[in-house]
Motif scaffolding. Structure first.
Motif, PDB file in Angstrom:
ATOM      1  N   GLU A  32      46.575  29.131  35.898  1.00 59.71           N
ATOM      2  CA  GLU A  32      46.543  29.655  37.264  1.00 59.71           C
ATOM      3  C   GLU A  32      46.181  31.147  37.301  1.00 59.71           C
ATOM      4  OE1 GLU A  32      49.842  26.722  39.343  1.00 59.71           O
ATOM      5  OE2 GLU A  32      50.444  28.740  38.754  1.00 59.71           O
ATOM      6  N   VAL A  33      45.561  31.526  38.422  1.00 61.21           N
ATOM      7  CA  VAL A  33      45.158  32.920  38.610  1.00 61.21           C
ATOM      8  C   VAL A  33      45.499  33.325  40.042  1.00 61.21           C
ATOM      9  CG1 VAL A  33      43.184  34.509  38.687  1.00 61.21           C
ATOM     10  CG2 VAL A  33      43.234  32.688  36.979  1.00 61.21           C
ATOM     11  N   THR A  34      46.013  34.536  40.220  1.00 54.78           N
ATOM     12  CA  THR A  34      46.189  35.071  41.573  1.00 54.78           C
ATOM     13  C   THR A  34      45.086  36.086  41.835  1.00 54.78           C
ATOM     14  OG1 THR A  34      48.571  34.814  41.362  1.00 54.78           O
ATOM     15  CG2 THR A  34      47.796  36.190  43.172  1.00 54.78           C
ATOM     16  N   VAL A  35      44.430  35.930  42.967  1.00 50.69           N
ATOM     17  CA  VAL A  35      43.366  36.855  43.358  1.00 50.69           C
ATOM     18  C   VAL A  35      43.824  37.623  44.594  1.00 50.69           C
ATOM     19  CG1 VAL A  35      40.992  36.993  44.248  1.00 50.69           C
ATOM     20  CG2 VAL A  35      41.539  35.366  42.414  1.00 50.69           C
ATOM     21  N   ARG A  36      43.718  38.955  44.514  1.00 46.27           N
ATOM     22  CA  ARG A  36      43.946  39.779  45.707  1.00 46.27           C
ATOM     23  C   ARG A  36      42.655  39.751  46.505  1.00 46.27           C
ATOM     24  NH1 ARG A  36      42.737  44.794  47.467  1.00 46.27           N
ATOM     25  NH2 ARG A  36      41.743  45.406  45.518  1.00 46.27           N
ATOM     26  N   ILE A  37      42.758  39.228  47.733  1.00 48.43           N
ATOM     27  CA  ILE A  37      41.554  38.993  48.526  1.00 48.43           C
ATOM     28  C   ILE A  37      41.071  40.302  49.150  1.00 48.43           C
ATOM     29  CG2 ILE A  37      40.636  37.750  50.530  1.00 48.43           C
ATOM     30  CD1 ILE A  37      42.863  35.620  49.881  1.00 48.43           C
ATOM     31  N   THR A  38      39.784  40.588  48.959  1.00 50.31           N
ATOM     32  CA  THR A  38      39.201  41.753  49.631  1.00 50.31           C
ATOM     33  C   THR A  38      38.310  41.303  50.792  1.00 50.31           C
ATOM     34  OG1 THR A  38      37.374  41.789  48.040  1.00 50.31           O
ATOM     35  CG2 THR A  38      39.263  43.220  47.586  1.00 50.31           C
ATOM     36  N   HIS A  39      37.752  40.085  50.676  1.00 50.00           N
ATOM     37  CA  HIS A  39      36.852  39.572  51.709  1.00 50.00           C
ATOM     38  C   HIS A  39      37.005  38.067  51.831  1.00 50.00           C
ATOM     39  CE1 HIS A  39      34.963  43.265  50.139  1.00 50.00           C
ATOM     40  NE2 HIS A  39      34.595  43.457  51.393  1.00 50.00           N
ATOM     41  N   GLY A  68      45.316  13.105  54.938  1.00 50.99           N
ATOM     42  CA  GLY A  68      46.385  13.627  54.087  1.00 50.99           C
ATOM     43  C   GLY A  68      46.593  15.131  54.094  1.00 50.99           C
ATOM     44  N   THR A  69      45.856  15.866  54.954  1.00 52.14           N
ATOM     45  CA  THR A  69      46.061  17.316  55.002  1.00 52.14           C
ATOM     46  C   THR A  69      47.378  17.630  55.709  1.00 52.14           C
ATOM     47  OG1 THR A  69      43.691  17.651  55.046  1.00 52.14           O
ATOM     48  CG2 THR A  69      45.045  19.510  55.712  1.00 52.14           C
ATOM     49  N   LYS A  70      48.173  18.496  55.078  1.00 51.10           N
ATOM     50  CA  LYS A  70      49.504  18.814  55.613  1.00 51.10           C
ATOM     51  C   LYS A  70      49.495  20.164  56.334  1.00 51.10           C
ATOM     52  CE  LYS A  70      52.208  15.707  53.034  1.00 51.10           C
ATOM     53  NZ  LYS A  70      51.085  14.896  52.629  1.00 51.10           N
ATOM     54  N   LEU A  71      50.262  20.261  57.405  1.00 49.15           N
ATOM     55  CA  LEU A  71      50.457  21.518  58.135  1.00 49.15           C
ATOM     56  C   LEU A  71      51.560  22.337  57.449  1.00 49.15           C
ATOM     57  CD1 LEU A  71      50.389  19.916  61.681  1.00 49.15           C
ATOM     58  CD2 LEU A  71      48.663  21.476  60.761  1.00 49.15           C
ATOM     59  N   PRO A  72      51.600  23.647  57.570  1.00 50.27           N
ATOM     60  CA  PRO A  72      50.575  24.494  58.184  1.00 50.27           C
ATOM     61  C   PRO A  72      49.348  24.619  57.274  1.00 50.27           C
ATOM     62  CG  PRO A  72      52.271  25.867  57.180  1.00 50.27           C
ATOM     63  CD  PRO A  72      52.709  24.436  57.006  1.00 50.27           C
ATOM     64  N   VAL A  73      48.199  24.940  57.892  1.00 54.11           N
ATOM     65  CA  VAL A  73      46.965  25.081  57.126  1.00 54.11           C
ATOM     66  C   VAL A  73      46.517  26.550  57.153  1.00 54.11           C
ATOM     67  CG1 VAL A  73      44.508  24.466  57.007  1.00 54.11           C
ATOM     68  CG2 VAL A  73      46.210  22.710  57.580  1.00 54.11           C
ATOM     69  N   THR A  74      46.291  27.121  55.965  1.00 55.09           N
ATOM     70  CA  THR A  74      45.692  28.448  55.844  1.00 55.09           C
ATOM     71  C   THR A  74      44.227  28.245  55.501  1.00 55.09           C
ATOM     72  OG1 THR A  74      47.765  29.322  54.978  1.00 55.09           O
ATOM     73  CG2 THR A  74      45.802  30.683  54.684  1.00 55.09           C
ATOM     74  N   MET A  75      43.354  28.512  56.473  1.00 49.62           N
ATOM     75  CA  MET A  75      41.924  28.286  56.252  1.00 49.62           C
ATOM     76  C   MET A  75      41.315  29.436  55.451  1.00 49.62           C
ATOM     77  SD  MET A  75      40.711  26.688  59.875  1.00 49.62           S
ATOM     78  CE  MET A  75      40.936  28.198  60.831  1.00 49.62           C
ATOM     79  N   GLY A  76      39.992  29.376  55.300  1.00 56.01           N
ATOM     80  CA  GLY A  76      39.255  30.430  54.591  1.00 56.01           C
ATOM     81  C   GLY A  76      38.810  29.950  53.227  1.00 56.01           C
ATOM     82  N   HIS A  77      37.497  29.599  53.114  1.00 48.91           N
ATOM     83  CA  HIS A  77      37.016  29.088  51.828  1.00 48.91           C
ATOM     84  C   HIS A  77      35.867  29.906  51.249  1.00 48.91           C
ATOM     85  CE1 HIS A  77      35.147  26.546  55.081  1.00 48.91           C
ATOM     86  NE2 HIS A  77      34.078  27.035  54.503  1.00 48.91           N
ATOM     87  N   GLU A  78      35.617  31.099  51.817  1.00 51.59           N
ATOM     88  CA  GLU A  78      34.599  31.986  51.223  1.00 51.59           C
ATOM     89  C   GLU A  78      35.328  33.240  50.743  1.00 51.59           C
ATOM     90  OE1 GLU A  78      30.613  30.667  53.670  1.00 51.59           O
ATOM     91  OE2 GLU A  78      31.563  32.537  54.240  1.00 51.59           O
ATOM     92  N   ILE A  79      35.957  33.103  49.582  1.00 54.23           N
ATOM     93  CA  ILE A  79      36.933  34.095  49.145  1.00 54.23           C
ATOM     94  C   ILE A  79      36.374  34.988  48.034  1.00 54.23           C
ATOM     95  CG2 ILE A  79      39.263  34.409  48.212  1.00 54.23           C
ATOM     96  CD1 ILE A  79      39.764  31.407  49.050  1.00 54.23           C
ATOM     97  N   GLY A  80      36.528  36.297  48.242  1.00 57.50           N
ATOM     98  CA  GLY A  80      36.158  37.254  47.196  1.00 57.50           C
ATOM     99  C   GLY A  80      37.298  38.230  46.984  1.00 57.50           C
ATOM    100  N   GLY A  81      37.471  38.690  45.770  1.00 54.61           N
ATOM    101  CA  GLY A  81      38.539  39.650  45.517  1.00 54.61           C
ATOM    102  C   GLY A  81      38.648  40.033  44.065  1.00 54.61           C
TER     103      GLY A  81
END
Ligand SMILES: [Zn+2]
Ligand SMILES: [Zn+2]
Length: 356
Positions: A32-39, A68-81
């Motif tokens: 696993e990796v954690t990315v700090r999102i800049t954009h 099968g998608t569960k709430l709550p949903v955090t969107m955003g799939h163009e992630i850079g950081g």
């Protein structure tokens, strides 16, 4: 900054506004990796995700909830950081690396995922920004380091948009057979994704690119990005005019709109043995007289985003050739609800990129 607490903008109910939430993260394990999102780019499909499904035509809607998608949903799939935490088994990235994230994750373990086609996984989808928390946040936890792609000298805001808009363009044109100098390829819909396809095709293929869009400004831009011809699909006799101008030799048509009118234009434009690729998710139904399949030896395929290898290929390509500078509209993450509303009402030029 505390890299063990993610602040996310999530919707608690289908169709509801996004609310700020906080969640403590466990230490990154194994790969696993954690990315700090800049954009994080905002995609038109976020509107469908927030609504809970897509228009399937005939008044029917698909349902993310049933899938099968569960709430709550955090969107955003163009992630850079930037990589800020890595699990003990991570080898491909290190702390401080500037990366974009491949978000279209499958189960990660089946043969389809192992060959890099996670987006087509026949088992369970784990897309970031749908099933797993995405990029409308300050931190994102990525399940495996192989989904991270270093961006080198690319501009981070622009590179972030490669993860959906960019690879959707590349994936779609990769479905076309090799093209010769006499062939024409129609690109229907020259918004951000279609325009990127125009530029990629012009740079990588000998075929003549034909841009089709009702907006004269987009047609002009397409000609600047390498299209040989450009047409308004709503003009009287458009089909005839375009066919004639292309010597009735349109080998492929890629529909970045995905509406009933655009898909029907695509199948009518291509020559015999022509290929039609449907990419856009505008919605509706596809109708065509059945004999056309045989009489034209027509091939129709769909194209949905693309694989990890296309994302790596696109990053490499972008360092080599000049891709269109789709205007970027940088906004603070906290204004995400306003940005979604602007997108829904056509008040966005180019692509919104959110910054936490
Ligand atoms: Zn998208
Ligand atoms: Zn899989």
């Amino acid at each position: 900054m505390n890299y063990r607490c993610a602040h996310r903008w999530a919707f608690p109910k289908w169709g509801a506004a996004l609310e700020e939430t906080a969640e403590d993260l466990a230490a990154a394990a194994s790969h696993e990796v954690t990315v700090r999102i800049t954009h994080c780019g905002m995609c038109h499909s976020d509107l469908h995700i927030q609504a809970g499904g897509f228009d399937m035509g005939g008044g029917k809607m698909s349902s993310l909830e049933r899938a099968g998608t569960k709430l709550p949903v955090t969107m955003g799939h163009e992630i850079g950081g930037e990589v800020v935490e890595i699990g003990p088994d991570v080898k491909d990235v290190k702390l401080g690396d500037k990366v974009i994230v491949y978000p279209w994750l499958g189960c990660g373990a089946c043969p389809v995922c192992e060959r890099g086609d996670d987006h087509l996984c026949p088992r369970a989808s784990r897309n970031l920004g749908i099933q797993l928390p995405g990029g409308y946040a300050d931190l994102v936890r990525v399940p495996h380091d192989r989904y991270l792609v270093g961006i080198g000298t690319l501009e981070p805001a622009r590179a972030a948009t490669f993860a959906c808009a960019g690879i959707t363009a590349l994936g779609a044109i990769s479905k076309l057979d090799p093209l010769g100098a006499d062939d024409h390829v129609a690109i229907i819909g020259c918004g951000g994704v279609g325009m990127t396809a125009v530029a990629l095709l012009s740079a990588t293929s000998k075929a003549k690119v034909v841009a089709i869009d009702p907006d004269p400004a987009k047609r002009d831009a397409a000609l600047k990005h390498g299209a040989a011809l450009a047409f308004d699909p709503n003009a009287a006799d458009a089909l005839k005019t375009i066919g004639k101008a292309c010597q009735m030799n349109i080998a492929g048509a890629v529909d970045f709109v995905g509406a009933e009118s655009s898909s029907s234009l695509a199948v009518n434009l291509v020559r015999r043995t022509g290929q039609v690729v449907i990419v856009g998710l505008f919605g509706g139904e596809f109708r065509m007289p059945l004999p056309m399949f045989a009489l034209k030896s027509l091939r129709i395929s769909g194209s949905y985003v693309a694989g990890l290898k296309e994302l790596r290929e696109l990053v490499a390509l972008a360092q080599r050739i000049k891709l269109p500078e789709i205007p970027l509209d940088l906004r603070p993450l906290a204004s995400v609800n306003q940005a979604l509303d602007d997108l829904a009402h056509g008040r966005v030029v180019g692509r919104v990129v959110l910054q936490p």
